[in-house]
Design a protein around this motif. Structure first.
Motif, PDB file in Angstrom:
ATOM      1  N   ARG A   1      91.975 -21.718  35.253  1.00  0.00           N
ATOM      2  CA  ARG A   1      92.402 -21.231  35.749  1.00  0.00           C
ATOM      3  C   ARG A   1      92.065 -21.702  37.694  1.00  0.00           C
ATOM      4  O   ARG A   1      92.166 -21.508  38.304  1.00  0.00           O
ATOM      5  N   SER A   2      90.731 -21.762  37.086  1.00  0.00           N
ATOM      6  CA  SER A   2      89.835 -21.558  38.640  1.00  0.00           C
ATOM      7  C   SER A   2      90.246 -23.035  39.225  1.00  0.00           C
ATOM      8  O   SER A   2      90.394 -23.081  40.296  1.00  0.00           O
ATOM      9  N   ILE A   3      90.112 -23.701  38.649  1.00  0.00           N
ATOM     10  CA  ILE A   3      90.786 -25.283  38.867  1.00  0.00           C
ATOM     11  C   ILE A   3      91.459 -25.223  39.882  1.00  0.00           C
ATOM     12  O   ILE A   3      91.597 -26.160  40.987  1.00  0.00           O
ATOM     13  N   VAL A   4      92.322 -25.306  38.866  1.00  0.00           N
ATOM     14  CA  VAL A   4      93.802 -25.532  39.418  1.00  0.00           C
ATOM     15  C   VAL A   4      94.276 -23.775  40.818  1.00  0.00           C
ATOM     16  O   VAL A   4      95.253 -24.116  41.174  1.00  0.00           O
ATOM     17  N   THR A   5      93.445 -23.309  40.595  1.00  0.00           N
ATOM     18  CA  THR A   5      93.656 -22.411  41.928  1.00  0.00           C
ATOM     19  C   THR A   5      92.661 -22.323  43.343  1.00  0.00           C
ATOM     20  O   THR A   5      92.731 -21.484  43.585  1.00  0.00           O
ATOM     21  N   SER A   6      91.625 -23.323  42.728  1.00  0.00           N
ATOM     22  CA  SER A   6      90.687 -23.354  44.119  1.00  0.00           C
ATOM     23  C   SER A   6      91.679 -24.589  45.240  1.00  0.00           C
ATOM     24  O   SER A   6      92.516 -24.774  44.992  1.00  0.00           O
ATOM     25  N   LYS A   7      90.492 -23.992  46.236  1.00  0.00           N
ATOM     26  CA  LYS A   7      91.696 -24.606  47.904  1.00  0.00           C
ATOM     27  C   LYS A   7      91.400 -25.652  47.332  1.00  0.00           C
ATOM     28  O   LYS A   7      92.499 -26.266  47.604  1.00  0.00           O
ATOM     29  N   GLU A   8      90.725 -26.644  47.244  1.00  0.00           N
ATOM     30  CA  GLU A   8      90.387 -28.220  47.054  1.00  0.00           C
ATOM     31  C   GLU A   8      91.062 -28.197  46.211  1.00  0.00           C
ATOM     32  O   GLU A   8      91.682 -29.826  46.802  1.00  0.00           O
ATOM     33  N   SER A   9      91.026 -27.948  44.872  1.00  0.00           N
ATOM     34  CA  SER A   9      92.053 -28.629  44.072  1.00  0.00           C
ATOM     35  C   SER A   9      93.607 -28.555  44.438  1.00  0.00           C
ATOM     36  O   SER A   9      94.324 -29.467  43.888  1.00  0.00           O
ATOM     37  N   LEU A  10      94.049 -27.625  44.351  1.00  0.00           N
ATOM     38  CA  LEU A  10      95.165 -27.110  45.213  1.00  0.00           C
ATOM     39  C   LEU A  10      96.024 -28.308  45.593  1.00  0.00           C
ATOM     40  O   LEU A  10      96.612 -28.606  45.659  1.00  0.00           O
ATOM     41  N   ASP A  11      94.817 -28.515  46.946  1.00  0.00           N
ATOM     42  CA  ASP A  11      95.064 -29.404  48.553  1.00  0.00           C
ATOM     43  C   ASP A  11      95.192 -30.838  47.484  1.00  0.00           C
ATOM     44  O   ASP A  11      96.171 -31.680  48.342  1.00  0.00           O
ATOM     45  N   ILE A  12      94.457 -31.265  46.621  1.00  0.00           N
ATOM     46  CA  ILE A  12      94.742 -32.656  45.475  1.00  0.00           C
ATOM     47  C   ILE A  12      95.804 -32.818  45.136  1.00  0.00           C
ATOM     48  O   ILE A  12      96.180 -33.678  45.706  1.00  0.00           O
ATOM     49  N   ILE A  13      96.171 -31.474  44.667  1.00  0.00           N
ATOM     50  CA  ILE A  13      97.526 -31.788  43.823  1.00  0.00           C
ATOM     51  C   ILE A  13      98.605 -32.388  44.370  1.00  0.00           C
ATOM     52  O   ILE A  13      99.234 -32.856  44.258  1.00  0.00           O
ATOM     53  N   VAL A  14      98.831 -31.128  45.339  1.00  0.00           N
ATOM     54  CA  VAL A  14      99.441 -31.145  46.219  1.00  0.00           C
ATOM     55  C   VAL A  14      99.794 -32.301  47.384  1.00  0.00           C
ATOM     56  O   VAL A  14     100.840 -32.981  47.122  1.00  0.00           O
ATOM     57  N   ASN A  15      98.683 -32.709  47.840  1.00  0.00           N
ATOM     58  CA  ASN A  15      98.358 -34.389  48.630  1.00  0.00           C
ATOM     59  C   ASN A  15      99.099 -35.133  48.011  1.00  0.00           C
ATOM     60  O   ASN A  15     100.002 -36.095  48.373  1.00  0.00           O
ATOM     61  N   ALA A  16      98.745 -35.103  46.798  1.00  0.00           N
ATOM     62  CA  ALA A  16      98.759 -36.852  45.331  1.00  0.00           C
ATOM     63  C   ALA A  16     100.408 -36.890  45.250  1.00  0.00           C
ATOM     64  O   ALA A  16     100.831 -37.186  45.072  1.00  0.00           O
ATOM     65  N   SER A  17     101.015 -35.021  44.873  1.00  0.00           N
ATOM     66  CA  SER A  17     102.109 -34.721  44.789  1.00  0.00           C
ATOM     67  C   SER A  17     102.870 -35.595  45.812  1.00  0.00           C
ATOM     68  O   SER A  17     103.987 -36.357  45.279  1.00  0.00           O
ATOM     69  N   ILE A  18     102.896 -34.837  46.978  1.00  0.00           N
ATOM     70  CA  ILE A  18     103.648 -35.640  48.230  1.00  0.00           C
ATOM     71  C   ILE A  18     103.350 -37.162  48.182  1.00  0.00           C
ATOM     72  O   ILE A  18     104.050 -37.547  48.323  1.00  0.00           O
ATOM     73  N   HIS A  19     102.810 -37.393  48.072  1.00  0.00           N
ATOM     74  CA  HIS A  19     102.268 -38.710  48.114  1.00  0.00           C
ATOM     75  C   HIS A  19     103.042 -40.278  46.944  1.00  0.00           C
ATOM     76  O   HIS A  19     103.759 -40.153  47.531  1.00  0.00           O
ATOM     77  N   GLU A  20     104.071 -39.182  46.385  1.00  0.00           N
ATOM     78  CA  GLU A  20     104.200 -39.954  44.784  1.00  0.00           C
ATOM     79  C   GLU A  20     106.033 -39.503  45.412  1.00  0.00           C
ATOM     80  O   GLU A  20     106.680 -40.791  45.618  1.00  0.00           O
ATOM     81  N   LEU A  21     105.632 -38.356  46.130  1.00  0.00           N
ATOM     82  CA  LEU A  21     107.601 -38.010  45.756  1.00  0.00           C
ATOM     83  C   LEU A  21     107.737 -39.261  47.614  1.00  0.00           C
ATOM     84  O   LEU A  21     108.798 -39.881  47.267  1.00  0.00           O
ATOM     85  N   GLU A  22     106.882 -39.251  48.205  1.00  0.00           N
ATOM     86  CA  GLU A  22     107.415 -40.329  49.493  1.00  0.00           C
ATOM     87  C   GLU A  22     107.021 -41.730  48.785  1.00  0.00           C
ATOM     88  O   GLU A  22     108.417 -42.179  49.603  1.00  0.00           O
ATOM     89  N   GLN A  23     106.168 -41.487  48.023  1.00  0.00           N
ATOM     90  CA  GLN A  23     106.755 -43.213  47.243  1.00  0.00           C
ATOM     91  C   GLN A  23     107.994 -43.484  46.809  1.00  0.00           C
ATOM     92  O   GLN A  23     108.655 -44.568  46.957  1.00  0.00           O
TER      93      GLN A  23
END
Length: 597
Positions: free
Chosen positions: A256-278
């Motif tokens: 639960r913590s790893i998906v709600t931490s700010k660092e991890s959240l930002d990484i998943i957000v950035n990666a998903s946006i990267h995939e979307l834009e590609q």
């Protein structure tokens, strides 16, 4: 007409408009009816089809396999029931769409919906469609009044629900009826398996090859070093990748913590946006979108805020919201006004929006079924029957510590037909985030007794593994890479994922909007704790506001007092003031709860 499913001449088995799994499932059901059902008195079977393979069409032709006198079709919710009614309705029916019946006669459908339907309607019907909620409760008029032989076939859509108590009660009410369960996965969220022998499955790899569903790629976020703090003893422990994966499988608080931490959240957000834009760049289609899974209501708000900070239009749906609000969000999605939709199992079953192409996993799935259903949201194709099309690509983005890898293992172990497909997680490429060691360390918003703060993540790699179809030769693999636009030396395909820039104004606006959502959500939680009706008046001595609005006003009053602001100045809050409220918010809520207790 009486006995329509027996007397109407149908064109099913040689119909070129039907898909392969629809014809094969029909044949399997007909064989079961003529064999085990009649001779061995076995009454319950299952059909497992991936999302997007024509399950609704299968349901409409199932009564013909049994020459049914009257069939009952049960959906798990209202939206699926409405769609199934359209599939049976003569003017919009699947029969008409696929030229299944000769002439202008059709089976008579009737929907059980509130008090609109009476017994005479059911007596005149060939098939009755409803959602399970209409048949629940003590003294239910239909369960009480209908004779035990009223239906000879009962069809459950999303049949993995059929082990639930209400569904079992329904089966027992009509003891001689054949039971057919349809599902994309035979397992429920609580791990129970749907009853009845599975007599037909259509594999995901076959569906991809036929162009029925999108081709999937899994992007797993692998932190090579992860630092976290257990606040119980205050000690920091550095964890290597193998330990991260192990903890992700065994420690619920860690997941639960790893998906709600700010660092991890930002990484998943950035990666998903990267995939979307590609995907958008490759397909020249800006309508492609992200669907994100959240743990809870607060998590929805947090994820939406993160995407909005990056100037992506995002919103969420949740069962706590009223249907009008959720419908408004879904309308924005259909109008292509959103880039991202966030949900907590709200869009799992029956939701159909083919332009969802990236599944960002922020939540933790405790069992196979909800994960497969979630991934299914990005599997519906945009171009029908077009295998290898660039636009029919789906990408799942998840964190190594969130236990998703174990969910893939569950899928392989459970689904024999797809075992080889999900075994072939072949590495495609690795690429690193830009300057990962410079990531800002932020305080995560965790709400557990033994909180775990995720600290600085270093060298975060994206391990991108294609879920390749069961191609026996290297030529097919090369054809796939070519169709995906991948050329050159494999070792040269390493690339960097850039952090998505966040402007100060976007961050402030997203934070301000998130504050409004947080106030409403917290007000609802306070009302629930006090066990007070939110819609009535009484807490406000002036009797101007109902209880819910009154608690919201109390929270806003304390926020304004903390900032020395007047009412109506929320839009003027700057970043430092919003940060101050974030840090003081628990204290503000504790004060209000004390006042109201």
């Amino acid at each position: 007409m009486p006995n329509a499913f027996e007397l109407l001449k149908n064109n099913i088995e040689e119909n070129s408009k039907l898909r392969e799994p629809q014809i094969e499932a029909y044949r399997a059901l007909k064989e079961f009816y003529q064999g085990d059902f009649k001779t061995n008195h076995e009454r319950e079977v299952g059909i497992v089809l991936p999302v997007g393979c024509g399950k609704s069409g299968c349901i409409t032709i199932t009564p013909f396999a049994f020459k049914s006198k009257r069939a009952l079709v049960i959906a798990p919710g209202l939206s699926i029931a409405k769609q199934l009614l359209k599939d049976f309705n003569p003017s919009t029916s699947f029969y008409k769409k696929c030229s299944l019946l000769e002439g202008n006669e059709f089976p008579e459908p009737v929907e059980i919906r509130g008090k609109l339907t009476n017994r005479g309607d059911l007596d005149a019907s060939d098939v009755v469609i409803t959602n399970i909620q209409q048949l629940q409760g003590l003294d239910n008029r239909w369960m009480e009044s209908l004779p035990i032989d009223f239906f000879d076939v009962i069809i459950f859509d999303e049949g993995h629900h059929s082990v639930a108590e209400t569904w079992v009660t329904l089966k027992n009410k009509f003891p001689e009826a054949a039971i057919v369960n349809y599902s994309a996965t035979p397992e429920r969220a609580d791990g129970q398996i749907m009853t009845g022998k599975v007599i037909y499955t259509f594999s995901v790899q076959s569906a991809i090859k036929k162009g029925y569903v999108k081709e999937l790629t899994a992007t797993r976020l692998n932190p090579t070093t992860l630092k976290y703090v257990r606040k119980k003893d205050g000690q920091e422990v550095e964890v290597l990748l193998d330990e991260v994966i192990k903890l992700g499988e065994t420690d619920a608080d860690f997941r639960r913590s790893i998906v709600t931490s700010k660092e991890s959240l930002d990484i998943i957000v950035n990666a998903s946006i990267h995939e979307l834009e590609q995907l958008r760049e490759t397909t020249s289609n800006k309508k492609l979108k992200i669907i994100a899974s959240a743990l809870n209501y607060d998590h929805c708000i947090q994820i939406v805020q993160a995407y909005r900070e990056r100037d992506y239009s995002a919103d969420y749906v949740h069962s706590k919201e009223n249907s009008q609000k959720n419908d408004k969000v879904l309308q924005k999605l259909d109008n292509h006004e959103l880039d991202v939709i966030v949900q907590v199992r709200k869009l799992i079953e029956g939701f159909d929006h083919p332009f969802l192409s990236v599944a960002a996993v922020f939540s933790v799935f405790s069992s196979l079924s909800p994960f497969v259903q979630f991934v299914g949201r990005i599997m519906r194709v945009i171009e029908q029957d077009s295998p290898r099309s660039k636009i029919n690509q789906g990408i799942v983005v998840y964190h190594a510590g969130s236990n998703i890898a174990k969910r893939w293992d569950d899928f392989k172990d459970f689904s024999v037909a797809d075992k080889e497909y999900f075994d072939q997680l072949l590495p495609e490429n690795d690429f690193v985030l830009d300057n990962p060691t410079d990531m800002e360390r932020l305080q995560p918003a965790l709400k557990y007794d033994e909180k775990i703060d995720i600290g600085e993540q270093t060298k975060v790699l994206l391990d991108k593994s294609a879920l390749l179809a069961d191609d026996p030769t290297a030529i097919d693999a090369l054809l796939y890479l070519h169709s995906a636009g991948i050329t050159g030396n494999i070792n040269d395909l390493l690339q960097q994922v850039e952090k998505i820039p966040v402007t100060k104004v976007n961050k402030r606006q997203a934070q301000r909007q998130a504050l409004n959502d947080k106030v409403k959500n917290t007000a609802g939680q306070i009302i629930a704790k006090l066990k007070i009706n939110p819609k009535v008046k009484g807490m406000d001595r002036s009797f101007r506001n109902n209880n819910f609005a009154y608690v919201i006003s109390l929270i806003n009053r304390e926020i304004n007092k903390t900032l020395n602001k007047s009412p109506g100045e929320r839009h003027d809050l700057n970043a430092s003031e919003l940060d101050l409220i974030d840090s003081r918010f628990p204290h503000i809520i504790a004060k209000i709860e004390h006042e109201l207790s």
